[in-house]
Motif scaffolding. Structure first.
Motif, PDB file in Angstrom:
ATOM      1  N   MET A   1       0.848  -1.166   0.000  1.00  0.00           N
ATOM      2  CA  MET A   1       0.000   0.000   0.000  1.00  0.00           C
ATOM      3  C   MET A   1       0.900   1.237   0.000  1.00  0.00           C
ATOM      4  O   MET A   1       1.862   1.311   0.739  1.00  0.00           O
ATOM      5  CB  MET A   1      -0.887  -0.020   1.252  1.00  0.00           C
ATOM      6  CG  MET A   1      -1.563   1.297   1.550  1.00  0.00           C
ATOM      7  SD  MET A   1      -2.544   1.288   3.072  1.00  0.00           S
ATOM      8  CE  MET A   1      -3.972   0.420   2.490  1.00  0.00           C
ATOM      9  N   ARG A   2       0.531   2.211  -0.803  1.00  0.00           N
ATOM     10  CA  ARG A   2       1.244   3.487  -0.824  1.00  0.00           C
ATOM     11  C   ARG A   2       0.704   4.345   0.304  1.00  0.00           C
ATOM     12  O   ARG A   2      -0.504   4.531   0.426  1.00  0.00           O
ATOM     13  CB  ARG A   2       1.029   4.168  -2.171  1.00  0.00           C
ATOM     14  CG  ARG A   2       1.554   5.583  -2.314  1.00  0.00           C
ATOM     15  CD  ARG A   2       3.050   5.765  -2.321  1.00  0.00           C
ATOM     16  NE  ARG A   2       3.768   4.980  -3.268  1.00  0.00           N
ATOM     17  CZ  ARG A   2       4.276   5.403  -4.427  1.00  0.00           C
ATOM     18  NH1 ARG A   2       4.104   6.655  -4.798  1.00  0.00           N
ATOM     19  NH2 ARG A   2       4.949   4.590  -5.194  1.00  0.00           N
ATOM     20  N   VAL A   3       1.600   4.848   1.148  1.00  0.00           N
ATOM     21  CA  VAL A   3       1.209   5.756   2.223  1.00  0.00           C
ATOM     22  C   VAL A   3       1.972   7.061   2.068  1.00  0.00           C
ATOM     23  O   VAL A   3       3.052   7.105   1.463  1.00  0.00           O
ATOM     24  CB  VAL A   3       1.458   5.162   3.634  1.00  0.00           C
ATOM     25  CG1 VAL A   3       0.585   3.948   3.873  1.00  0.00           C
ATOM     26  CG2 VAL A   3       2.925   4.855   3.864  1.00  0.00           C
ATOM     27  N   TYR A   4       1.387   8.108   2.622  1.00  0.00           N
ATOM     28  CA  TYR A   4       1.977   9.436   2.598  1.00  0.00           C
ATOM     29  C   TYR A   4       2.165   9.870   4.049  1.00  0.00           C
ATOM     30  O   TYR A   4       1.194  10.037   4.779  1.00  0.00           O
ATOM     31  CB  TYR A   4       1.068  10.405   1.834  1.00  0.00           C
ATOM     32  CG  TYR A   4       0.910   9.981   0.394  1.00  0.00           C
ATOM     33  CD1 TYR A   4       1.849  10.369  -0.554  1.00  0.00           C
ATOM     34  CD2 TYR A   4      -0.133   9.151  -0.002  1.00  0.00           C
ATOM     35  CE1 TYR A   4       1.733   9.954  -1.876  1.00  0.00           C
ATOM     36  CE2 TYR A   4      -0.253   8.733  -1.318  1.00  0.00           C
ATOM     37  CZ  TYR A   4       0.685   9.138  -2.245  1.00  0.00           C
ATOM     38  OH  TYR A   4       0.580   8.724  -3.550  1.00  0.00           O
ATOM     39  N   VAL A   5       3.420  10.020   4.441  1.00  0.00           N
ATOM     40  CA  VAL A   5       3.765  10.321   5.826  1.00  0.00           C
ATOM     41  C   VAL A   5       4.111  11.805   5.944  1.00  0.00           C
ATOM     42  O   VAL A   5       5.072  12.266   5.320  1.00  0.00           O
ATOM     43  CB  VAL A   5       4.963   9.469   6.294  1.00  0.00           C
ATOM     44  CG1 VAL A   5       5.282   9.750   7.757  1.00  0.00           C
ATOM     45  CG2 VAL A   5       4.702   7.977   6.064  1.00  0.00           C
ATOM     46  N   PRO A   6       3.333  12.564   6.734  1.00  0.00           N
ATOM     47  CA  PRO A   6       3.652  13.980   6.919  1.00  0.00           C
ATOM     48  C   PRO A   6       4.907  14.131   7.771  1.00  0.00           C
ATOM     49  O   PRO A   6       5.082  13.432   8.771  1.00  0.00           O
ATOM     50  CB  PRO A   6       2.422  14.543   7.629  1.00  0.00           C
ATOM     51  CG  PRO A   6       1.753  13.375   8.251  1.00  0.00           C
ATOM     52  CD  PRO A   6       2.130  12.166   7.454  1.00  0.00           C
ATOM     53  N   LEU A   7       5.767  15.045   7.355  1.00  0.00           N
ATOM     54  CA  LEU A   7       7.019  15.309   8.063  1.00  0.00           C
ATOM     55  C   LEU A   7       7.306  16.806   8.045  1.00  0.00           C
ATOM     56  O   LEU A   7       6.552  17.590   7.472  1.00  0.00           O
ATOM     57  CB  LEU A   7       8.183  14.585   7.378  1.00  0.00           C
ATOM     58  CG  LEU A   7       8.175  13.060   7.346  1.00  0.00           C
ATOM     59  CD1 LEU A   7       9.262  12.551   6.407  1.00  0.00           C
ATOM     60  CD2 LEU A   7       8.372  12.493   8.737  1.00  0.00           C
ATOM     61  N   LEU A  76       6.555  12.177   2.850  1.00  0.00           N
ATOM     62  CA  LEU A  76       7.263  11.004   2.349  1.00  0.00           C
ATOM     63  C   LEU A  76       6.246  10.045   1.747  1.00  0.00           C
ATOM     64  O   LEU A  76       5.267   9.683   2.406  1.00  0.00           O
ATOM     65  CB  LEU A  76       7.999  10.304   3.502  1.00  0.00           C
ATOM     66  CG  LEU A  76       8.706   9.004   3.147  1.00  0.00           C
ATOM     67  CD1 LEU A  76       9.990   9.309   2.372  1.00  0.00           C
ATOM     68  CD2 LEU A  76       9.005   8.189   4.396  1.00  0.00           C
ATOM     69  N   ALA A  77       6.458   9.648   0.506  1.00  0.00           N
ATOM     70  CA  ALA A  77       5.614   8.628  -0.132  1.00  0.00           C
ATOM     71  C   ALA A  77       6.376   7.313  -0.049  1.00  0.00           C
ATOM     72  O   ALA A  77       7.551   7.240  -0.430  1.00  0.00           O
ATOM     73  CB  ALA A  77       5.348   8.986  -1.592  1.00  0.00           C
ATOM     74  N   ALA A  78       5.720   6.273   0.478  1.00  0.00           N
ATOM     75  CA  ALA A  78       6.399   4.994   0.668  1.00  0.00           C
ATOM     76  C   ALA A  78       5.431   3.834   0.473  1.00  0.00           C
ATOM     77  O   ALA A  78       4.216   3.991   0.594  1.00  0.00           O
ATOM     78  CB  ALA A  78       7.011   4.929   2.064  1.00  0.00           C
ATOM     79  N   GLU A  79       5.997   2.693   0.187  1.00  0.00           N
ATOM     80  CA  GLU A  79       5.221   1.456   0.067  1.00  0.00           C
ATOM     81  C   GLU A  79       5.376   0.664   1.365  1.00  0.00           C
ATOM     82  O   GLU A  79       6.506   0.432   1.815  1.00  0.00           O
ATOM     83  CB  GLU A  79       5.721   0.619  -1.110  1.00  0.00           C
ATOM     84  CG  GLU A  79       5.521   1.264  -2.462  1.00  0.00           C
ATOM     85  CD  GLU A  79       4.067   1.430  -2.858  1.00  0.00           C
ATOM     86  OE1 GLU A  79       3.221   0.607  -2.442  1.00  0.00           O
ATOM     87  OE2 GLU A  79       3.769   2.397  -3.575  1.00  0.00           O
ATOM     88  N   VAL A  80       4.253   0.284   1.954  1.00  0.00           N
ATOM     89  CA  VAL A  80       4.278  -0.517   3.174  1.00  0.00           C
ATOM     90  C   VAL A  80       3.331  -1.700   3.014  1.00  0.00           C
ATOM     91  O   VAL A  80       2.386  -1.638   2.217  1.00  0.00           O
ATOM     92  CB  VAL A  80       3.875   0.313   4.421  1.00  0.00           C
ATOM     93  CG1 VAL A  80       4.810   1.499   4.620  1.00  0.00           C
ATOM     94  CG2 VAL A  80       2.433   0.768   4.343  1.00  0.00           C
ATOM     95  N   PRO A  81       3.563  -2.775   3.772  1.00  0.00           N
ATOM     96  CA  PRO A  81       2.595  -3.880   3.733  1.00  0.00           C
ATOM     97  C   PRO A  81       1.229  -3.406   4.222  1.00  0.00           C
ATOM     98  O   PRO A  81       1.147  -2.619   5.177  1.00  0.00           O
ATOM     99  CB  PRO A  81       3.191  -4.914   4.698  1.00  0.00           C
ATOM    100  CG  PRO A  81       4.636  -4.543   4.840  1.00  0.00           C
ATOM    101  CD  PRO A  81       4.706  -3.057   4.632  1.00  0.00           C
ATOM    102  N   ASP A  82       0.174  -3.874   3.574  1.00  0.00           N
ATOM    103  CA  ASP A  82      -1.190  -3.454   3.940  1.00  0.00           C
ATOM    104  C   ASP A  82      -1.462  -3.620   5.429  1.00  0.00           C
ATOM    105  O   ASP A  82      -2.115  -2.791   6.043  1.00  0.00           O
ATOM    106  CB  ASP A  82      -2.233  -4.247   3.152  1.00  0.00           C
ATOM    107  CG  ASP A  82      -2.284  -3.854   1.687  1.00  0.00           C
ATOM    108  OD1 ASP A  82      -1.580  -2.903   1.289  1.00  0.00           O
ATOM    109  OD2 ASP A  82      -3.026  -4.516   0.932  1.00  0.00           O
TER     110      ASP A  82
END
Length: 167
Positions: A1-7, A76-82
């Protein structure tokens, strides 16, 4: 899943040094079922942009809490396991929680796809928005207008290999 992490830029520097995000719980944004339902007619690209935009607004809140950070939103845009991105079912349909997920594991820098950062020309509008984001969250129309002014600036895209140059 693509997530967007605010930093923030200091948060990005910590991530770069540590090789991973701060430990959980960590709030991120993603294309959740509730976000899909809210943007019923949006295609996948539009839904991803909506999640990115939600993360950019959350970055404003981080800036409000860190007066020493450069006034530039960072996502940050990243791929993480669902399984590591969990939406709160009790808040999923609340407008302020659309797309919000809690990450149950740190995000390794190796899983990052890109970093989105405001350009220098956005700093004045972002500073003004960070100063009033809490009031905007509480319904203040003037503050909302100021926050929308920051949102008018498109975040710039950077490859992960460009993080040292950003810092």
């Amino acid at each position: 899943m693509r997530v967007y992490v605010p930093l923030t830029l200091p948060g990005l520097a910590r991530l770069h040094r540590a090789g991973r995000t701060d430990p959980p719980p960590l709030t991120a944004y993603a294309v959740t079922p509730a976000l899909r339902e809210w943007y019923l007619e949006g295609n996948e690209e539009e839904l991803e942009y909506a999640a990115l935009s939600r993360a950019a607004q959350a970055s404003l809140r981080l800036l409000a809490a860190d007066p020493d950070a450069a006034r530039r939103r960072v996502v940050l845009a990243a791929e993480v396991p669902d399984r590591t991105a969990v939406a709160d079912p009790d808040r999923a349909l609340e407008p302020e929680a659309l797309g919000e997920v809690r990450l149950t594991e740190p995000v390794p820098l190796a899983k990052a796809a890109a970093v989105h950062v405001d350009g220098v020309e956005a700093e004045a509008d972002v500073a003004a928005a960070a100063a009033v984001v809490e009031a905007a969250d509480k319904g203040d129309d003037d503050a909302r207008f100021t926050v929308d002014g920051a949102a008018d600036h498109e975040l710039l895209w950077y490859g992960v290999q460009e993080i040292p140059d950003l810092l």
